[in-house]
Structures are given as C-alpha cells and as structure tokens.
Design an enzyme around this catalytic site. Structure first.
Site, PDB file in Angstrom:
ATOM      1  CG  ASP A  91      -1.917  -1.119   1.245  1.00 27.84           C
ATOM      2  OD1 ASP A  91      -3.083  -0.888   0.886  1.00 27.84           O
ATOM      3  OD2 ASP A  91      -1.539  -2.248   1.611  1.00 27.84           O
ATOM      4  CD  GLU A 114      -6.922   3.560   1.638  1.00 22.20           C
ATOM      5  OE1 GLU A 114      -7.614   2.984   2.493  1.00 22.20           O
ATOM      6  OE2 GLU A 114      -6.705   3.090   0.505  1.00 22.20           O
ATOM      7  CB  ILE A 176      -3.774  -1.887  -2.534  1.00 25.81           C
ATOM      8  CG1 ILE A 176      -2.348  -1.980  -3.065  1.00 25.81           C
ATOM      9  CG2 ILE A 176      -4.457  -3.251  -2.687  1.00 25.81           C
ATOM     10  CD1 ILE A 176      -1.515  -3.066  -2.400  1.00 25.81           C
ATOM     11  CG  ASP A 177     -10.737  -0.414  -3.806  1.00 27.18           C
ATOM     12  OD1 ASP A 177     -11.030   0.107  -2.713  1.00 27.18           O
ATOM     13  OD2 ASP A 177     -11.566  -1.002  -4.525  1.00 27.18           O
ATOM     14  CB  THR A 179      -5.603  -4.198   1.593  1.00 23.58           C
ATOM     15  OG1 THR A 179      -5.263  -2.914   1.069  1.00 23.58           O
ATOM     16  CG2 THR A 179      -4.356  -4.813   2.202  1.00 23.58           C
ATOM     17  CB  SER A 305     -15.613   0.294  -4.297  1.00 20.00           C
ATOM     18  OG  SER A 305     -16.217   0.306  -3.028  1.00 20.00           O
ATOM     19  CG  ASP A 334     -12.638   3.375  -1.447  1.00 19.95           C
ATOM     20  OD1 ASP A 334     -11.545   2.858  -1.722  1.00 19.95           O
ATOM     21  OD2 ASP A 334     -13.034   3.543  -0.275  1.00 19.95           O
TER      22      ASP A 334
END
EC number: 3.1.3.7
Length: 397
Positions: A91, A114, A176-177, A179, A305, A334
């Site tokens: 990340d 993020e 990283i969406d 994780t 998402s 997201d």
C-alpha cells in the site's frame, strides 16, 4: 497493532482459474513498458497525463506482485490501521511510487491518496518500502533516500494540501483497493486506481488489476483499464512473466442487458442483498443455472469497490449497488477512477437519488464524497428502473 491471518477466507468472483506464474522475479523488467495510447493523441486533451498514469499504475502493479510473493514466503507483518483495515508495505510502496512518477512531470498537481507515512514509521517498514520503490521506479531513481520515499507518501496525505473551497486540478489515488483481496490469494481481486480531476470533472482514469483472469497460453494475468473523457474505455493485459506487454488495447463497453431479472449484480462484500432496497422486488442467487422468475444473479466479487466498477465497465456485470452507512464515510479514491471508466464504457453512476457524484462536497480536502443513500453503478439501460425501485422502497428502509 494487530497481526492479521493471511489465510483468512473471503468470497471471490468466479472466473476461470488464473494462471499462476512461476516464482521468477519481475524486478527490473519494467523498463520496456511503453504507455502507447489506443487513440490519436490529438483527440485526448490530457494525453500526456494519461501516458504517465498508465506507466505509473503498471509499475505499481509489478510492485504488488513482487510484494505479495514476498509476504507469503517471508511472513512479513501485516498490520491493521485504526479502522481495522489491513495494510501492507505494498500500500505504501504503491503510493510512494505513483507519487514520485507523477511529480516528475506534474509537480504542481496535488495528490489525494489514502495513506500517509505514520504507519510506515511506527511499524519499522521504512527500509522495506524504500527497497520496493527503488526496484520499480524510473531509471535514475536508484539513489532515492528514505526521506524521499516518505515525503512522496506524505504528498498524498491528509495534511499535504488544502483546496480552499475552489475548483482545482488534482490526482486521486487508491494505492490498493481491496487489500483483503491482495492478502487472500489468486482468486480475489484488488485494484490500483488513479484518476485526474479537473474542475470537479474526472477527465482520465487508469485501473490495474493484477489478479484479473489472464491467458495461460502466454503466461499473462492481470489487466490495465484506461479511460479518457471523450475517448472511451480500453483494456490491455499486464506484462506476462517474461516482462513483455501482452496484446493490444481493446475497447470495452458495458453489457446490453435491459431486463432487470437478466442483469448480473455486484454488491459490497460487507453488505447483504437483504439490506438493499431491490431485495423487496427480487431474491438473489449466486447460481446462474437455476434462477427463478423473481431472482437475480449476484456475482460474489471480492474485494473493494473498484473491482466492481471494473466488472461493470468491462461488461462482466450489469449493476453495482452500494448502500451508504451512516457510521462510515465514503472515500473519493474508492470511486473516482471507476466512475470515468464506467461512463466512458457507456454506463452511468449516480447516488440513489439520481444525482451525479460530487467530488467537491469535501471542499477543503476532496477526500470524502456524500452520495445520498448510496451509489448506483449500471450499464445505463437499467439505471432509471433501479432508481425507481429504490425510490418506491425507501419509505420501508
């Protein structure tokens, strides 16, 4: 901090088995990547930004693949943030890497992302993150210092930039969406997502999904998806195990489904079908072979998402429904890149009242969005029907 069990089980989208490349390191093979566009540059106002975004996301996906392999071989720590979501060196490495690549050509464009470097410092992950970033950064970046990488991470942090309630140009990054999908294994999806916003309009986006099903015949796995306003949505394979970019860009479109009971739905893995307003009209089944008249097909798609947006934009799913929870905030990263990818593929994204998602409601930071009721992502043909059902069901919710 808590150590998470990397063997935790999560539902995953059901695709054909993904080819598992041999454990040959992909380090240093990124140099041959060329961010060629599938359309003439003169048609794309932001083609320079798009080329850099494609290259940055591709490099980030390579970093994810290598880190994922090392996580399971060396049992490195996986820590939880204060909201109990897992985070790894990937990340932070992705955020640093993308931030560095963008700042070289576009240093004046701020980044909304993020992470910040607090967890890297607090959990003694600095050297690991720096090592991964150096291995994937552009030629000439092998002398990056710890301070350079930490500064690059913090460039996207909450305190890095204040927008002063004015229209602005800025990048939005989800390093990283999903994780949890990154940690689960080969069947679960995770996405690196990057978008450019100009005066509250998303003008380009790039998503990279390393676990997207590939072609076992050439050793490829994963996909890149790009969108540019007015130029459509396109996909291409990620590099294969020999380091080559496999195949050409292919334009993709949402599906052509116009009947609700024939549609394929995605929902957030933390939500149930029964919690959504359409459950008053249809039951849901994950088995496509034996759907009843009042049943719709629910595709179990993990995690995050953006992989659901990718499913709709590529025509694999018809609808993605997300209900806003009063106790949780919805983050811009997201959704931003997913919105343009679906729009340019012919679909539609609104809140539950039919209004477009406003990225400027969080006027000073641009980190939060406030969609009324939730988010509806569709192929466009079904959108009004879905909104009508949500509206008619709302008094009972």
């Amino acid at each position: 901090m808590y150590i998470l069990d990397t063997g935790a089980r999560f539902s995953a989208v059901r695709f054909s088995p993904v080819f598992n490349p041999p454990p040959t390191s992909l380090r240093r093979r990124y140099f041959i990547v060329r961010a060629n566009l599938p359309f003439p540059k003169h048609q794309a106002k932001y083609h320079k930004e798009l080329e850099v975004a494609i290259d940055a996301v591709d490099r980030a996906c390579r970093l994810c693949v290598d880190v994922k392999r090392s996580l399971f071989s060396s049992k490195e720590k996986i820590v939880e943030k204060n909201d109990q979501t897992p985070v790894t060196i990937a990340d932070f490495g992705v955020q640093a890497l993308v931030s560095l690549e963008l700042s070289k050509l576009f240093p004046s464009i701020p980044l909304v992302a993020e992470e910040d470097s607090h967890f890297v410092r607090a959990n003694n992950l600095v050297s690991s993150v720096v090592s991964e970033v150096k291995s994937k950064a552009s030629i000439g970046d092998n002398h990056l210092s710890d301070a350079d990488v930490l500064e690059a991470i913090d460039r996207g942090g909450k305190d890095a930039y204040t927008f002063c309630n004015k229209p602005a140009t800025y990048w939005v990054l989800d390093p990283i969406d999903g994780t949890r999908g990154f940690l689960k294994g080969d069947e679960a999806l995770y996405v690196v997502g990057l978008a450019l916003v100009v005066d509250n309009e998303i003008v380009l986006g790039v998503m990279g999904c390393p676990n997207w099903p590939g072609d076992s015949s050439d050793g490829s796995t994963g996909t890149l998806m790009l969108s540019h306003i007015g130029c459509g949505t396109w996909t291409k394979k990620l590099q294969n195990v020999s380091g080559n970019v496999a195949g050409d860009w292919i334009r993709c479109f949402v599906d052509a489904c116009v009947l609700m009971n024939k549609a394929r739905f995605c929902i957030q893995e933390s939500q149930t079908w029964e919690s959504l307003p359409l459950s008053g009209f249809f039951d849901a089944s994950t088995v496509s072979e034996d759907l009843k008249h009042k049943e719709i097909l629910l595709l179990p798609t993990c995690c995050g998402s953006l992989c659901k947006y990718l499913m709709v934009a590529s025509g694999r799913a018809s609808v993605f429904l997300l209900r806003a929870k009063t106790q949780r905030t919805i983050k811009s990263w997201d959704h931003a890149v997913g919105i343009i990818c679906v729009h340019e593929a012919g679909g539609k994204v609104t809140d539950w009242e039919g209004d477009e998602i406003n990225l400027e409601e969080d006027q000073s930071e641009r980190r939060l969005i406030f969609p009324a009721g939730g988010v509806v992502v569709s192929n466009g043909s079904l959108h009004n029907q879905i909104l009508e059902m949500i509206s008619s069901a709302s008094p009972t919710l």
